[in-house]
Each structure stands twice: as C-alpha cells, then as structure tokens.
Design a protein around this motif. Structure first.
Motif, mmCIF file in Angstrom:
data_model
loop_
_atom_site.group_PDB
_atom_site.id
_atom_site.type_symbol
_atom_site.label_atom_id
_atom_site.label_comp_id
_atom_site.label_asym_id
_atom_site.label_seq_id
_atom_site.Cartn_x
_atom_site.Cartn_y
_atom_site.Cartn_z
ATOM 1 N N ILE A 57 0.912 -1.282 -0.114
ATOM 2 C CA ILE A 57 0.089 -0.166 0.101
ATOM 3 C C ILE A 57 0.939 1.326 -0.159
ATOM 4 C CG2 ILE A 57 -1.790 1.273 1.274
ATOM 5 C CD1 ILE A 57 -2.839 -1.321 2.162
ATOM 6 N N ARG A 58 2.023 1.137 0.858
ATOM 7 C CA ARG A 58 2.873 2.463 0.661
ATOM 8 C C ARG A 58 3.361 2.469 -0.441
ATOM 9 N NH1 ARG A 58 6.471 5.488 4.087
ATOM 10 N NH2 ARG A 58 5.990 4.342 5.924
ATOM 11 N N ALA A 59 3.910 1.523 -1.381
ATOM 12 C CA ALA A 59 4.455 1.660 -2.600
ATOM 13 C C ALA A 59 3.428 2.045 -3.580
ATOM 14 C CB ALA A 59 5.078 0.317 -2.933
ATOM 15 N N LEU A 60 2.260 1.765 -3.335
ATOM 16 C CA LEU A 60 1.212 1.950 -4.435
ATOM 17 C C LEU A 60 0.853 3.498 -4.380
ATOM 18 C CD1 LEU A 60 -0.688 1.047 -6.601
ATOM 19 C CD2 LEU A 60 -2.426 0.526 -4.546
ATOM 20 N N LEU A 61 1.018 4.099 -3.074
ATOM 21 C CA LEU A 61 0.553 5.254 -2.964
ATOM 22 C C LEU A 61 1.783 6.168 -3.205
ATOM 23 C CD1 LEU A 61 -1.051 5.432 0.490
ATOM 24 C CD2 LEU A 61 -2.366 6.200 -1.640
ATOM 25 N N GLN A 62 3.144 5.661 -2.885
ATOM 26 C CA GLN A 62 4.327 6.454 -3.483
ATOM 27 C C GLN A 62 4.047 6.723 -4.998
ATOM 28 O OE1 GLN A 62 7.740 5.090 -1.725
ATOM 29 N NE2 GLN A 62 9.108 6.420 -3.146
ATOM 30 N N GLU A 63 3.861 5.616 -5.669
ATOM 31 C CA GLU A 63 4.059 5.613 -7.050
ATOM 32 C C GLU A 63 2.893 6.909 -7.720
ATOM 33 O OE1 GLU A 63 4.775 2.214 -9.494
ATOM 34 O OE2 GLU A 63 4.612 0.982 -7.826
ATOM 35 N N ALA A 64 1.871 6.887 -6.778
ATOM 36 C CA ALA A 64 0.763 7.817 -7.121
ATOM 37 C C ALA A 64 1.170 9.261 -6.850
ATOM 38 C CB ALA A 64 -0.516 7.359 -6.735
ATOM 39 N N GLY A 65 2.435 9.418 -6.077
ATOM 40 C CA GLY A 65 2.760 10.728 -5.480
ATOM 41 C C GLY A 65 2.336 11.341 -4.085
ATOM 42 N N ILE A 66 2.009 9.990 -3.321
ATOM 43 C CA ILE A 66 1.703 10.268 -2.319
ATOM 44 C C ILE A 66 2.689 9.611 -1.283
ATOM 45 C CG2 ILE A 66 -0.177 10.135 -0.341
ATOM 46 C CD1 ILE A 66 -0.824 11.836 -2.732
ATOM 47 N N LEU A 67 3.487 10.584 -0.106
ATOM 48 C CA LEU A 67 4.455 10.052 0.609
ATOM 49 C C LEU A 67 3.514 9.872 2.173
ATOM 50 C CD1 LEU A 67 7.630 11.843 -0.501
ATOM 51 C CD2 LEU A 67 6.651 9.699 -1.152
ATOM 52 N N LEU A 68 3.997 8.487 2.860
ATOM 53 C CA LEU A 68 3.459 8.365 4.205
ATOM 54 C C LEU A 68 4.736 8.903 5.247
ATOM 55 C CD1 LEU A 68 1.302 5.190 3.547
ATOM 56 C CD2 LEU A 68 0.710 7.706 3.295
ATOM 57 N N GLU A 69 4.163 9.066 6.164
ATOM 58 C CA GLU A 69 5.103 9.473 7.158
ATOM 59 C C GLU A 69 4.581 8.809 8.651
ATOM 60 O OE1 GLU A 69 7.630 12.924 9.774
ATOM 61 O OE2 GLU A 69 6.431 13.177 7.914
ATOM 62 N N ASP A 70 5.304 7.877 9.355
ATOM 63 C CA ASP A 70 4.784 7.193 10.407
ATOM 64 C C ASP A 70 5.124 8.269 11.725
ATOM 65 O OD1 ASP A 70 3.112 5.287 9.413
ATOM 66 O OD2 ASP A 70 5.297 4.005 8.807
ATOM 67 N N THR A 71 4.292 8.597 12.484
ATOM 68 C CA THR A 71 4.437 9.452 13.788
ATOM 69 C C THR A 71 3.972 8.919 14.857
ATOM 70 O OG1 THR A 71 2.531 10.854 13.512
ATOM 71 C CG2 THR A 71 4.419 11.473 12.054
ATOM 72 N N PRO A 72 4.628 9.333 16.026
ATOM 73 C CA PRO A 72 3.795 8.709 17.268
ATOM 74 C C PRO A 72 2.262 9.094 17.640
ATOM 75 C CG PRO A 72 5.914 9.931 17.676
ATOM 76 C CD PRO A 72 5.460 10.206 16.342
ATOM 77 N N LYS A 73 1.917 10.187 16.632
ATOM 78 C CA LYS A 73 0.472 10.386 16.642
ATOM 79 C C LYS A 73 -0.263 9.684 15.677
ATOM 80 C CE LYS A 73 1.235 14.791 18.765
ATOM 81 N NZ LYS A 73 0.703 16.417 18.636
ATOM 82 N N GLY A 74 0.289 8.966 14.642
ATOM 83 C CA GLY A 74 -0.379 8.197 13.470
ATOM 84 C C GLY A 74 0.543 8.515 12.309
ATOM 85 N N THR A 75 -0.131 7.907 11.339
ATOM 86 C CA THR A 75 0.385 7.995 9.893
ATOM 87 C C THR A 75 -0.116 9.245 9.405
ATOM 88 O OG1 THR A 75 0.643 5.677 9.741
ATOM 89 C CG2 THR A 75 0.590 7.090 7.715
ATOM 90 N N ILE A 76 0.680 10.336 8.694
ATOM 91 C CA ILE A 76 0.215 11.239 8.037
ATOM 92 C C ILE A 76 0.806 11.465 6.612
ATOM 93 C CG2 ILE A 76 0.266 13.062 10.114
ATOM 94 C CD1 ILE A 76 2.681 14.115 9.380
ATOM 95 N N TRP A 77 0.193 12.021 5.566
ATOM 96 C CA TRP A 77 0.856 12.100 4.244
ATOM 97 C C TRP A 77 0.903 13.377 3.724
ATOM 98 C CZ3 TRP A 77 -2.581 13.744 0.574
ATOM 99 C CH2 TRP A 77 -3.882 14.152 0.914
ATOM 100 N N ARG A 78 1.724 13.434 2.771
ATOM 101 C CA ARG A 78 1.746 14.733 1.850
ATOM 102 C C ARG A 78 2.125 14.228 0.196
ATOM 103 N NH1 ARG A 78 7.100 15.707 0.658
ATOM 104 N NH2 ARG A 78 8.749 14.555 1.665
ATOM 105 N N ARG A 79 2.037 15.328 -0.435
ATOM 106 C CA ARG A 79 2.361 15.190 -1.989
ATOM 107 C C ARG A 79 3.864 15.195 -2.041
ATOM 108 N NH1 ARG A 79 1.413 14.240 -6.747
ATOM 109 N NH2 ARG A 79 2.112 16.280 -7.567
ATOM 110 N N GLU A 80 4.397 14.564 -3.011
ATOM 111 C CA GLU A 80 5.960 14.194 -3.306
ATOM 112 C C GLU A 80 6.304 15.375 -3.837
ATOM 113 O OE1 GLU A 80 8.959 11.131 -5.288
ATOM 114 O OE2 GLU A 80 6.645 10.954 -5.743
#
Length: 478
Positions: free
Chosen positions: A455-478
C-alpha cells in the motif's frame, strides 16, 4: 536602511521617499493580446515582493501597474482572429487577472488602461509640441525629437551618437533622426483610432506610460520598475518625454529585473521558447512557481528548467513540513530572526538570502519540536510571518502538502488488485487516501508487513508519501 540598486546611477542607493512615509511606484504591466508567460510572471512576482516589503516596513504605498490595451500586436491579433480588439483585450485581461491571483499577486492601487488615458496622452503630446520637443511629420504622425533632450541615453549609459550608430531604425521620410520615436500614429484604414489636433490616430507605446504614470502619481515619483528588456528604448523614452514636458526629474529610482532564460536564451514570444503561466500551473502548485522565481536575485537571470522547479518544490515542502502539526499559539516575531531577514531584504531585496534565513529557522523548529514543542510553535509564528513578506507559507500546511489544489494521479484503489497502470489523472479524494492508510495500519497491526509495504509503494507511485509518527500516519504530496 533599505538600499535599492538604481539602474539610472548603476549603484545601490539608500531609499528616501519623496514624501515621508509614502511611496509612489509605477511598474509597466502587460500588453494584453495573449496569455501571461513565465517572463511576465517574474516581473509581477518581483514587484509584488517589493510592494509587500515596503508595506511591511510601514510605508503607505500607492502602486500603479498599467495595462497596454492598444498597440500593433493587439491590432494584428484581433485582425487575425476576426474580432473587435476590445473583445480580445477584455478576454486576456480577465485571463491575466486569473493568473496573477493564482500566483498570489496583490492587486495594484490603480490599474490604468491606455485606451482610457487618451485625453491625457493628447495633452502631453501637445505640451511637447509647444516646447519644441516634438514635431508633426508629413504623414500625420507626431514624433519626439531626441536631439532636443540633452540627457537622452543616460539610462542606457550610452551617448546619442553611439545609439544612433547602433540603431536598426531606418530613417522614414518624415523623421528627422533614426532615433526619433512616434508619439501619435495617424489612423490607417480598418484600425482603431481617436480624434486629436493632428488628425485621427492612436498613441505610440512610450507616451502611454508617461501619461498614465504622471496622471496617477504626479510628475515626480519614487520608483519605476519593469523588465530589463524595457530599459531601452521604452524607459529611456519615458524619461525623455516626461522630463521634457515637466522640466524636472521624472523618477528617483529605476528598477529592472533580469530575463528568464531557457537553454541560455531569453524566454520570449518572438523566440517561441516561452511557457505560459497556465501551462506551468498544470504541473506545479502556484506557490512552487513563486518560490522558484524568488530563489534567484531579481536583477540576475532566472533559468527555467524542470529540475529547478522540482528543487523549488522540494524546498517549499521542507518549509511547510516544519510548520506541519505545530499548535496554534499567539507569539511575537522573534527579533533575532526578523533582524537577519530584514538585513537580507533591505539589501536590494535579496530574496535568496531571505529564503536562507527561513531555512535556518525551519531547521531550528525541527530541532525544538522534539524537546520543546511550545518553543517550536512560537518560532513557527515567526516563520509564517517572515514568509508572508515574500507571499509564501500562508497556506495551511496540511492543505498544501496534501496537494488538494492541484491535479494528482488517482483512481479508486482496491485493496489487492489495483496497479499504477490503472491510475488516471484527476483530483484524488482525501477519503480515498485515508481509506488506504487505515488499511495499511490494520495490515501492520496484523503483522502483514507485505501488504503494508504494498500500500505504501502504491501510494508513493501515485505521488503520495506517508510518514509514520507517534500520533499516527500522515501524508503529503511528493
């Protein structure tokens, strides 16, 4: 003390407005027969930052940016299209306003149009005729006599004979000198015209700006700006006309921004190597384009290249990432950071150095975020405030980093069968991303690491980067 490079004296000068606390500034605007390109955008962004910084320093600024809505190019394009020139210019004025709004350009105080200043133009030409700085040719055209103005060539830093020797202007039958330029053009069949004491016709380009600037700002004002390509002959001619008519100095400080280049050539319509603002905004967020323009000093060249825009995108992301997730607090601007930023901007609007201050500030925020979130939040206020002086960092970090205002690669992604080949260009719904993040979180809790990675790789190929933080996973555009 603010110091500005004066193109007229070719040195930096301390800025002292004519009237204390007030600044009057004129910038040559668009000739509206086509869409704005990146070269136009640079002029607009550069002087938008000048306006913002002058206001930030407490000046009451009257900013005039004209519209040229009648000239040879406009008439030719309207004839090619088979439409009235008013319809052509109205369409591109609207498009210009849309492009400038997208780039965060503040509106000018006044936006005069040449066709609305005909009476002022006619009066100014008559003054020049009365003072023997102009003459009527046999064909009905009226010309400015450059030999009568002793200081002609001062802005270009050339003597009159040198300019004449290098001139490509052919001597016409009713011109006294190849450098003489037209103030009033006699009407031609099928062209727009207005009445005048010398017969029906229309104004020359140079006289338009002299008339509009002095009507809005008076015969003597503080700053006149525009692109380097306007320095000669347009601004040289403005000086000659305006000072001959008034008998005194026209402008205190002349500012000119450098060219935008593509493959070491100036970007221009005539060379066919230009990119419209609209084309660029299909690929990059407006603030990225603005950051790209400010990453070079306004007087130097700006090299348009995809890698430079990508670098601007990554740099802007770093700044917004520093602001992301900080709690909203009320705090004064930190004086030490303000002083460094002010020193950069007061040195002839040195935006690259000012941006360097913002990156230092972002690094300090990131350092403090771990050990003192409240202190990081207070510095976040300073970063946002200083960025605002450049027209940057005023968006919500989540909104910008998640790219809600631009086109993204998107599709309804199924949990197990969707591939990148199935993706289509559209605006990706936030709910879609959040569903995938929830699925990834569930997979990781079930120790299904392969599914989580997929799922992470799929989103990354679509230009969405995930970041796992102590408060949960957040995302941003590449």
């Amino acid at each position: 003390m603010l110091r500005i490079f004066n193109s007229l004296t070719r040195q930096k000068e301390e800025f002292h407005p004519i009237d204390a606390g007030q600044v009057r500034m004129y910038v040559c605007g668009m000739t509206v027969y086509d869409y704005c390109h990146v070269g136009h955008a640079r002029v607009m962004v550069v002087f938008d930052v000048v306006l913002r910084w002058l206001r930030d320093k407490g000046y009451d600024v009257t900013y005039v940016r004209n519209i040229t809505d009648i000239d040879d190019k406009i008439i030719r394009r309207a004839q090619e299209n088979g439409e009235d020139f008013h319809d052509l210019t109205a369409r591109f004025i609207q498009a210009m306003h849309e492009d400038l709004a997208a780039l965060g350009i503040l509106p000018p105080t006044h936006e005069p149009r040449a066709t609305e200043a005909i009476a002022d133009i006619v009066a100014l030409i008559q003054t020049l005729l009365d003072k023997s700085f102009a003459y009527a040719g046999g064909s009905g055209d009226v010309y400015y006599d450059v030999r009568r103005f002793d200081c002609y060539g001062r802005l270009a830093n050339k003597k009159l004979d040198d300019l004449r020797a290098g001139s490509r202007v052919e001597i016409e039958d009713d011109k006294n000198d190849p450098l003489d330029f037209v103030l009033w053009k006699a009407a031609k069949p099928g062209e727009p015209s207005w009445p005048s004491p010398w017969g029906a016709g229309r104004p020359g380009w140079h006289i338009e700006c002299s008339a509009m600037s002095t009507r809005c700002l008076g015969a003597h004002f503080d700053i006149h700006g525009g692109g380097m390509d306007l320095k000669f002959p347009h601004h040289e001619n403005e000086i000659a006309q305006s000072e001959a008519a008034s008998g005194h100095r026209y402008v205190n400080i002349w500012m000119h921004n450098g060219f935008v280049q593509v493959d070491d050539e100036k970007m221009s319509k005539s060379l066919g190597n230009f990119f419209t603002v609209r084309e660029v905004l299909q690929r990059y967020q407006p603030e990225v384009v603005r950051f790209f323009i400010l990453s070079s000093h306004y007087r130097g060249p700006l090299n348009y290249a995809n890698e430079n825009l990508e670098h601007a995108k990554a740099s802007l992301t770093r700044l917004y990432t520093a602001l992301r997730g900080l709690p909203m607090v009320e705090a004064p601007v930190e004086e030490g950071w303000r002083t460094r930023f002010e020193q950069a901007m007061d040195d002839d609007f040195n935006t690259p150095e000012a941006l360097a201050v913002l990156f230092d500030l972002a690094r300090e925020i990131n350092r403090l975020r771990v050990e003192d979130e409240a202190a990081a939040a207070r510095l976040g206020i300073t970063l946002k405030h200083l960025g605002g002086a450049l027209g940057l960092l005023q968006d919500d970090p989540e909104r910008l980093l998640q790219g809600k205002s631009i086109f993204l690669v998107s599709s309804i992604l199924s949990r197990s069968t969707t591939s990148v080949a199935d993706l289509t260009v559209a605006t990706i719904p936030e709910e879609q991303i959040n569903v995938l993040i929830d699925q990834r979180t569930a997979a990781r809790k079930a120790k299904n690491w392969a599914e989580g990675d997929r799922i992470r790789a799929l989103l990354q190929e679509a230009g969405i980067l995930l970041e796992d933080t102590p408060k949960g996973t957040i995302w941003r555009r590449e």
